[in-house]
Design a protein around this motif. Structure first.
Motif, mmCIF file in Angstrom:
data_model
loop_
_atom_site.group_PDB
_atom_site.id
_atom_site.type_symbol
_atom_site.label_atom_id
_atom_site.label_comp_id
_atom_site.label_asym_id
_atom_site.label_seq_id
_atom_site.Cartn_x
_atom_site.Cartn_y
_atom_site.Cartn_z
ATOM 1 N N SER A 82 0.829 -1.210 0.000
ATOM 2 C CA SER A 82 0.000 0.000 0.000
ATOM 3 C C SER A 82 0.858 1.253 0.000
ATOM 4 O O SER A 82 0.489 2.267 -0.603
ATOM 5 N N TYR A 83 2.006 1.226 0.674
ATOM 6 C CA TYR A 83 2.937 2.353 0.608
ATOM 7 C C TYR A 83 3.403 2.558 -0.834
ATOM 8 O O TYR A 83 3.447 3.675 -1.357
ATOM 9 N N PHE A 84 3.784 1.433 -1.457
ATOM 10 C CA PHE A 84 4.237 1.517 -2.840
ATOM 11 C C PHE A 84 3.102 2.002 -3.749
ATOM 12 O O PHE A 84 3.303 2.856 -4.620
ATOM 13 N N TYR A 85 1.910 1.449 -3.560
ATOM 14 C CA TYR A 85 0.740 1.800 -4.363
ATOM 15 C C TYR A 85 0.453 3.297 -4.261
ATOM 16 O O TYR A 85 0.172 3.964 -5.267
ATOM 17 N N LEU A 86 0.549 3.825 -3.057
ATOM 18 C CA LEU A 86 0.308 5.242 -2.855
ATOM 19 C C LEU A 86 1.361 6.095 -3.566
ATOM 20 O O LEU A 86 1.074 7.207 -4.009
ATOM 21 N N SER A 87 2.575 5.574 -3.689
ATOM 22 C CA SER A 87 3.624 6.326 -4.380
ATOM 23 C C SER A 87 3.270 6.559 -5.841
ATOM 24 O O SER A 87 3.777 7.498 -6.474
ATOM 25 N N LEU A 88 2.391 5.727 -6.408
ATOM 26 C CA LEU A 88 1.981 5.885 -7.798
ATOM 27 C C LEU A 88 1.073 7.089 -7.985
ATOM 28 O O LEU A 88 0.749 7.453 -9.117
ATOM 29 N N THR A 89 0.653 7.684 -6.883
ATOM 30 C CA THR A 89 -0.187 8.887 -6.950
ATOM 31 C C THR A 89 0.591 10.129 -6.523
ATOM 32 O O THR A 89 -0.004 11.155 -6.199
ATOM 33 N N CYS A 90 1.912 10.042 -6.521
ATOM 34 C CA CYS A 90 2.756 11.174 -6.129
ATOM 35 C C CYS A 90 3.488 11.742 -7.341
ATOM 36 O O CYS A 90 3.956 10.994 -8.205
ATOM 37 N N LYS A 91 3.605 13.075 -7.382
ATOM 38 C CA LYS A 91 4.300 13.744 -8.479
ATOM 39 C C LYS A 91 5.114 14.902 -7.906
ATOM 40 O O LYS A 91 4.920 15.309 -6.761
ATOM 41 N N HIS A 92 5.989 15.442 -8.745
ATOM 42 C CA HIS A 92 6.772 16.610 -8.330
ATOM 43 C C HIS A 92 5.833 17.801 -8.130
ATOM 44 O O HIS A 92 4.821 17.944 -8.822
ATOM 45 N N ASP A 93 6.208 18.682 -7.212
ATOM 46 C CA ASP A 93 5.288 19.765 -6.851
ATOM 47 C C ASP A 93 5.143 20.850 -7.914
ATOM 48 O O ASP A 93 4.301 21.734 -7.767
ATOM 49 N N PHE A 94 5.926 20.815 -9.014
ATOM 50 C CA PHE A 94 5.645 21.814 -10.049
ATOM 51 C C PHE A 94 4.387 21.481 -10.859
ATOM 52 O O PHE A 94 3.959 22.270 -11.699
#
Length: 282
Positions: A189-201
Motif C-alpha cells: 500500500s505504501y508503494f501503491y500510494l507512491s503511484l499517486t505522487c508527483k513533483h510539486d511543479f
C-alpha cells in the motif's frame, strides 16, 4: 478536517488500523465531482478523425480509457519512489531483481487522471488541444479507486519498502498461505500510494487519479472500462470554445443520449476576468 490528505496520517491508519480504515480516511478527501479534459485532434495528427470518433464513441457508451503510465507526459510518472542504492550495497539484494518486481507491479496499474479544476485555462490549453476538445464533469459515485495526487519536492529513496514486499511474497509461497500477509498489504500500500505522487511543479493541476488493477500484463497501452465499474457518472459536458462545429453537434447529441447538460465555452471580449463563460446548450 484538513483540506488535503495527510500522508503520515494515512500511513499510521494503515499500520495501526488496516487497509480498510486507511482507504476510508483517504475517501474523505475525494471531491464529489471531478473534471477530465479531453483533446479532439486536428489535421496535424495521423488518422485524427478516427481517433476522435473513438473518444466520442467511448463517452457515449459510458466508458473511460485507462492508460499505461508510460503514455503520460511526465518522465517521472510512477517513479517518485526510487531504490536506495547506497543501502543496497550493504545487502545481498540485486537491483535488477528488485526492479523486475517493481516494474511488474507498475504494469498492473492503469490510470486515468482528473482535476478538481473546472473551467481552468491551463487545463484547457494543455489537455484539450488548446480549447479544441471537451471537458467532462463526473459525479463520484464511489471513491474507492480514486486518490488525491500528493505533490512532493523530491523523490523518495527506499530499500525497506520494495524488499519487504518481495520478502512477503516469498513467505506466502513458502508457507502456502491462502492470501497475502498483513505485512505485504501494508508495504504494498505504501508503494501503491507512491503511484499517486508527483513533483510539486504539477500542483496547478489539482490532480486526482483513478488506479485500475489490470490482470492483462500484455496490454501496454490501456483499456476501456465501464463507468459503473469504477464508480463514476457523467454529470455534464463542456465543449471547448475552439471546438470544430462537427464535434460540437456530436457532443450535443451525446449529451442528449446520456441525459446530461451540455455547455459551450465562449470568449467574452468585454469582461475584465481571465476566464471563459459557459453557454448552456441543452
Amino acid at each position: 478536517m484538513a483540506d488535503k490528505m495527510n500522508l503520515q496520517v494515512y500511513r499510521e491508519k494503515l499500520r495501526n488500523d488496516g487497509l480498510r480504515e486507511a482507504i476510508k480516511y483517504k475517501n474523505n478527501f475525494i471531491p464529489k465531482v471531478l473534471y477530465k479534459y479531453n483533446p479532439l485532434l486536428d489535421d496535424r495528427y495521423v488518422n485524427f478523425k478516427e481517433e476522435n470518433r473513438k473518444r466520442l464513441s467511448s463517452l457515449k457508451k459510458n466508458k473511460l480509457w485507462v492508460s499505461h503510465y508510460t503514455k503520460f507526459n511526465d518522465p517521472f510518472e510512477f517513479k517518485i519512489m526510487t531504490i536506495d542504492i547506497e543501502r543496497l550495497k550493504a545487502t545481498n539484494w540485486k537491483v535488477e531483481h528488485i526492479e523486475t518486481y517493481l516494474n511488474l507491479f507498475k504494469d498492473m496499474c492503469l490510470v486515468s487522471c482528473f482535476s478538481s479544476n473546472g473551467n481552468s485555462m491551463p487545463m484547457w490549453a494543455h489537455y484539450a488541444n488548446n480549447h479544441k476538445g471537451y471537458c467532462v464533469k463526473y459525479s463520484v459515485v464511489n471513491p474507492e479507486s480514486i486518490f488525491p495526487v500528493l505533490y512532493e519536492p523530491k523523490r523518495v529513496k527506499s530499500l525497506v519498502i520494495p524488499t519487504n514486499i518481495i520478502s512477503e511474497i516469498y513467505k506466502g509461497y513458502e508457507k502456502n498461505l491462502p492470501e497475502p500477509t498483513k505485512e505485504f498489504f501494508e508495504y504494498f500500500s505504501y508503494f501503491y500510494l507512491s503511484l499517486t505522487c508527483k513533483h510539486d511543479f504539477w500542483q496547478y493541476e489539482n490532480e486526482y487519479r483513478l488506479l485500475y488493477l489490470n490482470s492483462d500484463l500484455e496490454e501496454k497501452r490501456g483499456k476501456l472500462v465501464e463507468l459503473r465499474e469504477i464508480g463514476l457518472k457523467v454529470d455534464a459536458i463542456y465543449i471547448g470554445y475552439k471546438c470544430d462545429i462537427e464535434y460540437v453537434s456530436d457532443l450535443i447529441e451525446i449529451g442528449k443520449a446520456l441525459e446530461c447538460e451540455v455547455y459551450k465555452m465562449e470568449f467574452d471580449e468585454y469582461t475584465d476576468n481571465f476566464s471563459l463563460i459557459t453557454n448552456k446548450l441543452t
